[in-house]
Design a protein around this motif. Structure first.
Motif, PDB file in Angstrom:
ATOM      1  N   LEU A 391       0.539  -1.189   0.074  1.00 32.68           N
ATOM      2  CA  LEU A 391       0.330  -0.244   0.212  1.00 32.68           C
ATOM      3  C   LEU A 391       1.154   1.565  -0.214  1.00 32.68           C
ATOM      4  CD1 LEU A 391      -2.977   2.232   0.066  1.00 32.68           C
ATOM      5  CD2 LEU A 391      -2.451   1.345   2.704  1.00 32.68           C
ATOM      6  N   ILE A 392       0.701   2.112  -0.405  1.00 31.12           N
ATOM      7  CA  ILE A 392       1.563   3.251  -0.608  1.00 31.12           C
ATOM      8  C   ILE A 392      -0.219   4.292  -0.768  1.00 31.12           C
ATOM      9  CG2 ILE A 392       2.520   4.702  -1.906  1.00 31.12           C
ATOM     10  CD1 ILE A 392       3.828   2.291  -4.027  1.00 31.12           C
ATOM     11  N   ALA A 393       1.006   5.151   0.482  1.00 30.47           N
ATOM     12  CA  ALA A 393       0.567   6.672   0.412  1.00 30.47           C
ATOM     13  C   ALA A 393       0.934   7.198   0.041  1.00 30.47           C
ATOM     14  CB  ALA A 393       0.635   6.601   1.870  1.00 30.47           C
ATOM     15  N   GLY A 394       0.161   7.841  -0.750  1.00 31.91           N
ATOM     16  CA  GLY A 394       0.858   9.583  -1.938  1.00 31.91           C
ATOM     17  C   GLY A 394       0.443   9.417  -3.352  1.00 31.91           C
ATOM     18  N   GLY A 395       1.088   9.876  -3.829  1.00 29.58           N
ATOM     19  CA  GLY A 395       0.708   9.415  -5.097  1.00 29.58           C
ATOM     20  C   GLY A 395       1.275  11.128  -5.984  1.00 29.58           C
ATOM     21  N   GLU A 468      -5.580  -0.475   7.311  1.00 29.93           N
ATOM     22  CA  GLU A 468      -5.790  -1.823   7.828  1.00 29.93           C
ATOM     23  C   GLU A 468      -6.941  -2.699   7.139  1.00 29.93           C
ATOM     24  OE1 GLU A 468      -7.268  -1.294  11.631  1.00 29.93           O
ATOM     25  OE2 GLU A 468      -4.916  -0.776  12.421  1.00 29.93           O
ATOM     26  N   SER A 469      -7.649  -1.563   5.931  1.00 33.03           N
ATOM     27  CA  SER A 469      -8.547  -2.199   5.144  1.00 33.03           C
ATOM     28  C   SER A 469      -8.125  -3.369   4.338  1.00 33.03           C
ATOM     29  CB  SER A 469      -9.764  -1.274   4.698  1.00 33.03           C
ATOM     30  OG  SER A 469      -9.442  -0.587   3.899  1.00 33.03           O
ATOM     31  N   ILE A 599       3.759  36.887  -0.961  1.00 31.51           N
ATOM     32  CA  ILE A 599       3.887  35.564  -0.988  1.00 31.51           C
ATOM     33  C   ILE A 599       4.796  34.915  -0.449  1.00 31.51           C
ATOM     34  CG2 ILE A 599       4.326  33.483  -2.887  1.00 31.51           C
ATOM     35  CD1 ILE A 599       3.711  35.413  -4.659  1.00 31.51           C
ATOM     36  N   TYR A 600       4.259  33.931   0.618  1.00 30.82           N
ATOM     37  CA  TYR A 600       6.316  33.197   1.853  1.00 30.82           C
ATOM     38  C   TYR A 600       6.301  32.535   0.647  1.00 30.82           C
ATOM     39  CZ  TYR A 600       2.030  31.111   3.386  1.00 30.82           C
ATOM     40  OH  TYR A 600       0.394  30.661   4.225  1.00 30.82           O
ATOM     41  N   ALA A 601       7.949  31.896   0.556  1.00 32.42           N
ATOM     42  CA  ALA A 601       8.072  31.166   0.188  1.00 32.42           C
ATOM     43  C   ALA A 601       9.619  30.237   1.606  1.00 32.42           C
ATOM     44  CB  ALA A 601       8.499  30.654  -1.126  1.00 32.42           C
ATOM     45  N   VAL A 602       8.608  30.076   2.355  1.00 28.58           N
ATOM     46  CA  VAL A 602      10.127  29.610   3.603  1.00 28.58           C
ATOM     47  C   VAL A 602      10.638  28.290   3.808  1.00 28.58           C
ATOM     48  CG1 VAL A 602      10.281  32.063   4.154  1.00 28.58           C
ATOM     49  CG2 VAL A 602       8.753  30.249   5.610  1.00 28.58           C
ATOM     50  N   GLY A 603       9.942  27.739   3.033  1.00 31.47           N
ATOM     51  CA  GLY A 603      10.177  26.408   3.450  1.00 31.47           C
ATOM     52  C   GLY A 603       8.571  24.634   3.512  1.00 31.47           C
ATOM     53  N   GLN A 604       8.703  23.910   3.255  1.00 30.09           N
ATOM     54  CA  GLN A 604       8.582  22.593   3.579  1.00 30.09           C
ATOM     55  C   GLN A 604       7.749  22.183   4.772  1.00 30.09           C
ATOM     56  OE1 GLN A 604       6.373  24.034   0.779  1.00 30.09           O
ATOM     57  NE2 GLN A 604       5.393  21.481   0.580  1.00 30.09           N
ATOM     58  N   LYS A 605       7.200  21.931   5.646  1.00 27.73           N
ATOM     59  CA  LYS A 605       6.836  20.678   7.004  1.00 27.73           C
ATOM     60  C   LYS A 605       6.679  19.376   6.732  1.00 27.73           C
ATOM     61  CE  LYS A 605       4.726  20.612  11.072  1.00 27.73           C
ATOM     62  NZ  LYS A 605       3.300  21.375  12.393  1.00 27.73           N
ATOM     63  N   PRO A 606       7.290  18.245   7.080  1.00 23.98           N
ATOM     64  CA  PRO A 606       6.950  16.928   6.444  1.00 23.98           C
ATOM     65  C   PRO A 606       6.254  16.719   7.388  1.00 23.98           C
ATOM     66  CG  PRO A 606       9.598  17.367   7.228  1.00 23.98           C
ATOM     67  CD  PRO A 606       8.614  19.071   7.349  1.00 23.98           C
ATOM     68  N   LEU A 607       4.551  16.039   6.411  1.00 22.39           N
ATOM     69  CA  LEU A 607       3.825  15.716   7.730  1.00 22.39           C
ATOM     70  C   LEU A 607       4.152  14.446   8.524  1.00 22.39           C
ATOM     71  CD1 LEU A 607       0.687  16.493   4.275  1.00 22.39           C
ATOM     72  CD2 LEU A 607       1.304  17.205   6.238  1.00 22.39           C
ATOM     73  N   ARG A 608       4.656  14.170   9.335  1.00 14.83           N
ATOM     74  CA  ARG A 608       5.392  13.132   9.717  1.00 14.83           C
ATOM     75  C   ARG A 608       4.135  11.960  10.720  1.00 14.83           C
ATOM     76  NH1 ARG A 608      11.286  16.637  11.241  1.00 14.83           N
ATOM     77  NH2 ARG A 608      12.347  15.768   9.472  1.00 14.83           N
ATOM     78  N   GLU A 609       3.826  13.199  11.004  1.00 13.64           N
ATOM     79  CA  GLU A 609       2.977  12.949  12.542  1.00 13.64           C
ATOM     80  C   GLU A 609       2.203  11.606  11.290  1.00 13.64           C
ATOM     81  OE1 GLU A 609       3.696  15.936  11.664  1.00 13.64           O
ATOM     82  OE2 GLU A 609       4.659  15.888  14.162  1.00 13.64           O
ATOM     83  N   GLU A 610       1.592  12.813  10.367  1.00 17.85           N
ATOM     84  CA  GLU A 610       0.112  11.303   9.152  1.00 17.85           C
ATOM     85  C   GLU A 610       0.504  10.211   9.094  1.00 17.85           C
ATOM     86  OE1 GLU A 610      -0.717  15.750   9.577  1.00 17.85           O
ATOM     87  OE2 GLU A 610       1.119  14.836   9.333  1.00 17.85           O
ATOM     88  N   ALA A 611       2.281  10.540   9.019  1.00 16.69           N
ATOM     89  CA  ALA A 611       2.887   9.404   8.554  1.00 16.69           C
ATOM     90  C   ALA A 611       3.049   8.145   9.722  1.00 16.69           C
ATOM     91  CB  ALA A 611       4.405   9.265   8.328  1.00 16.69           C
ATOM     92  N   ASP A 612       3.621   9.096  10.798  1.00 14.81           N
ATOM     93  CA  ASP A 612       4.077   7.592  11.890  1.00 14.81           C
ATOM     94  C   ASP A 612       2.289   7.115  12.305  1.00 14.81           C
ATOM     95  OD1 ASP A 612       6.073   7.199  13.852  1.00 14.81           O
ATOM     96  OD2 ASP A 612       4.305   8.134  15.099  1.00 14.81           O
ATOM     97  N   ALA A 613       1.111   7.981  11.765  1.00  8.57           N
ATOM     98  CA  ALA A 613       0.181   7.168  12.227  1.00  8.57           C
ATOM     99  C   ALA A 613      -0.423   5.687  11.730  1.00  8.57           C
ATOM    100  CB  ALA A 613      -0.599   7.777  12.044  1.00  8.57           C
ATOM    101  N   LEU A 614       0.574   5.514  10.699  1.00 11.25           N
ATOM    102  CA  LEU A 614       0.680   4.151   9.574  1.00 11.25           C
ATOM    103  C   LEU A 614       1.382   3.178  10.182  1.00 11.25           C
ATOM    104  CD1 LEU A 614      -0.114   5.771   6.156  1.00 11.25           C
ATOM    105  CD2 LEU A 614      -1.485   5.087   8.342  1.00 11.25           C
TER     106      LEU A 614
END
Length: 651
Positions: A391-395, A468-469, A599-614
């Motif tokens: 299962l790959i989460a994210g396309g 899990e499904s 316009i702000y372009a000061v970086g990206q925040k990784p979605l680590r918590e969402e990944a860790d939930a899996l």
């Protein structure tokens, strides 16, 4: 009869007794993974063999020095004065010929730019005496040194022929020795080697004649020249035509490039950046071809589209298409075009990641082809995989590459993407002119996923319950990241947007725009908006702009910033935003940078918590791409491919 869409491109070419199967030649690229004696290793052989497997008619190994004592540009060049490397050269030649391609070897002498020889304590020579900007004393070539140099080219060609190479390519462009002699600006000699165009071209003519005498008239000789040096201190196309006419019939192929390695402002003309049009340098070959009667003419630079290649050959602009980066992005480009699969070609984005990595790491890596640099594995296979449900989460970029690699390995693959299309955050750059090949790449990857049998679920966010499904054996979390919102007073105002917002809808940017953040995202967005007629300012808190690891793309970006007149405020902190603009504090005190859009372009925040939930929704989980930490496209595709290759190793 097979109906070939590109009959001119795939017509044969005969030079002497040598038959070239089509008109696509793999242009010279420097070798990597050399032995301790600077000879080709098995990995080096595989690098060039892969291009032959993909259908190129000729494959050229670059950076081979004819006289390493006084002519070596860098220490990693192959030494063609060392006959003991003949067995390794022969193995390389065989690895190319056995697939029906003609192997070629580039004969190079760097002249006054022989920095590798200088570092080894040897004197270096050019047409005239001078001291360069780094304090290196360049000696003028004497008659004895010139004759020695001519003979070194001839003997290098003999070694190449004895090793099994079917052609040699004399490097006479880009600021190396021969181009130093032919240019009226760098060659001010008053003897028989300087002055008139006939005298200035005496060296390359003598070299071609000496090679022909040493290896025979029927052995193909190609010479690369700069059709124009493309800068104020260099010659233009009129002089390029005059130079080519001196070489007509002396070399079998006149390979017309442009620019110079050693002049910063035209480096990305020699190696066209994404900001230039497809086939940016074809015009030089086309003009030269009008005046050439006995030699074939090759063109090179920003060529990866077979439709354009066919038009160039069919219209008589050139006889041969030389491709370098395009065959790193997709070594199967010739075969795909020949077999009606041109829509599957992985078109080079001209991001220069390959060249930057070649310089920094002595390894070729490609942003959109994770197999580049792994040719040995690609040619000789991997361990068999035991089938798993993945299962790959994210396309996004990483998720699609992981899906394709895993599917190729025989796994059952499920790909879920929370938006309504594949491509991830980079979809926002759709419509940016200089990112057109990125847009094509994303579309091709999505089409490949559709063909692969991967089960794709769009508008499906992967939660623990969703995961899990599917009862996966393995989860690959490729969830990406979100823009960081800076803590600045007024950041929530109606005239403030993220870079992603404006990429999706450039109409949100007013006539006068300020961008907070001097990273690559902010700079490229600034270039895009400036090209659309906006006045752009970039505000960066650090003392310099942040280009990332791709230092050659940085050269291209920097040139565009200057060309478009984008104002740069370094070492400047944004204090607050109002409808008038951005209040800043920097080296000149407090200043209001006027702007109707911020316009702000000061970086990206990784979605680590969402990944860790899996993490415990499958026996094995991998976290890749931006949800681990912000990645370049090169890093994302390489990591995704590697992780997918690892799956199924154990029972």
């Amino acid at each position: 009869m097979n109906n070939c869409r590109y009959p001119n491109l795939f017509s044969q070419l005969i030079i002497g007794n040598t038959v070239f199967n089509n008109r696509i030649f793999a242009s010279a690229t420097g070798p990597t993974n050399l032995t301790s004696h600077n000879a080709p290793s098995p990995e080096t052989c595989a690098q060039y063999e892969r291009k032959a497997v993909g259908g190129a008619a000729a494959v050229c190994m670059g950076n081979c020095t004819v006289d390493t004592t006084i002519g070596r540009s860098v220490s990693s060049n192959i030494d063609l004065g060392n006959r003991s490397i003949l067995p390794q050269l022969a193995k390389l030649a065989t690895s190319i010929t056995r697939h029906g391609a003609v192997p070629s070897i580039e004969l190079q002498h760097a002249g006054s730019h022989s920095f590798g020889s200088w570092q080894e304590g040897n004197p270096i020579y050019g047409p005239v005496e001078y001291t360069d900007e780094q304090g290196r004393h360049i000696l003028p070539m004497t008659e004895e040194i010139i004759e020695r140099t001519i003979e070194s080219f001839a003997q290098a060609a003999v070694l190449a022929k004895q090793s099994g190479f079917g052609m040699v390519t004399v490097h006479g462009g880009h600021g190396w020795l021969i181009s130093q002699f032919v240019s009226p600006f760098s060659n001010t000699r008053t003897d028989r080697w300087g002055g008139s165009v006939e005298n200035r071209c005496r060296l390359p003519v003598a070299i071609c004649d000496a090679i022909k005498k040493a290896v025979g008239r029927d052995f193909p000789v190609e010479i690369r020249i700069s059709g124009s040096e493309c800068h104020s201190g260099g010659y233009d196309i009129d002089e390029g035509v005059a130079i080519a006419r001196q070489l007509d019939g002396r070399a079998d192929i006149i390979h017309v490039s442009a620019g110079s390695h050693e002049v910063r402002e035209v480096f990305t003309v020699t190696h066209p950046s994404m900001f230039l049009e497809d086939g940016a340098n074809v015009k030089y070959a086309a003009e030269i071809k009008k005046h050439i009667k006995r030699s074939f003419v090759a063109t090179v630079g920003a060529l990866a589209d077979p439709d354009l290649m066919e038009e160039i050959i069919a219209s008589g602009k050139a006889d041969i298409i030389a491709v370098a980066r395009g065959l790193l992005a997709d070594p199967d480009l010739p075969l795909k075009a020949r077999t009606g699969r041109e829509n599957e070609i992985n078109t080079c984005m001209r991001c220069l990641a390959c060249f930057s990595n070649r310089i920094r790491k002595r390894q070729y890596l490609c942003a959109i082809n994770p197999r580049t640099g792994r040719e040995t594995e690609e040619l000789y296979g991997y361990f068999p995989a035991k089938k798993r449900r993945i299962l790959i989460a994210g396309g996004g970029i990483g998720g699609m590459q992981a899906a394709l690699t895993a599917s190729d390995r025989g796994h059952e693959v499920i790909l879920c993407e929370k938006t309504d299309r594949l491509g991830g955050v980079l979809n926002c750059e759709n419509g940016v002119p200089f990112k057109k090949n990125l847009t094509k790449y994303i579309a091709r990857q999505a089409e490949a996923v559709a063909r692969s049998g991967v089960r794709v679920y769009l508008s499906t966010e992967v939660t623990p319950q969703t995961a899990e499904s599917f009862s996966p054996d393995v989860i690959i979390a490729a969830l990406g990241s979100r823009p960081v919102v800076p803590r600045i007073e007024g950041i929530g105002s109606e005239n403030v947007f993220s870079a992603e917002d404006v990429y999706y809808d450039p109409s949100k940017a007013g006539a006068n725009t300020a961008i907070i953040g001097g990273g690559l995202v902010g700079m490229e967005l600034g270039i895009h908006l400036a090209m659309m007629g906006r006045k752009v300012s970039i505000i960066e808190v650090r003392p310099e702009l942040t280009y990332g690891s791709n230092h050659l793309h940085a050269v291209a970006v920097d040139l565009e910033l200057k060309r478009l007149g984008i104002e740069i405020y370094l070492d400047t902190k944004a204090l607050g935003i109002s409808k008038e603009g951005v209040l800043t504090e920097g080296q000149y005190g407090r200043k209001l940078i006027k702007a109707d859009t911020v316009i702000y372009a000061v970086g990206q925040k990784p979605l680590r918590e969402e990944a860790d939930a899996l993490r415990f929704c499958a026996p094995v989980i991998y976290q890749i791409g931006d949800c681990l930490m912000p990645r370049t496209i090169t890093e994302a595709t390489s990591e995704a491919h590697s992780i997918a290759m690892d799956i199924g190793r154990f029972a």
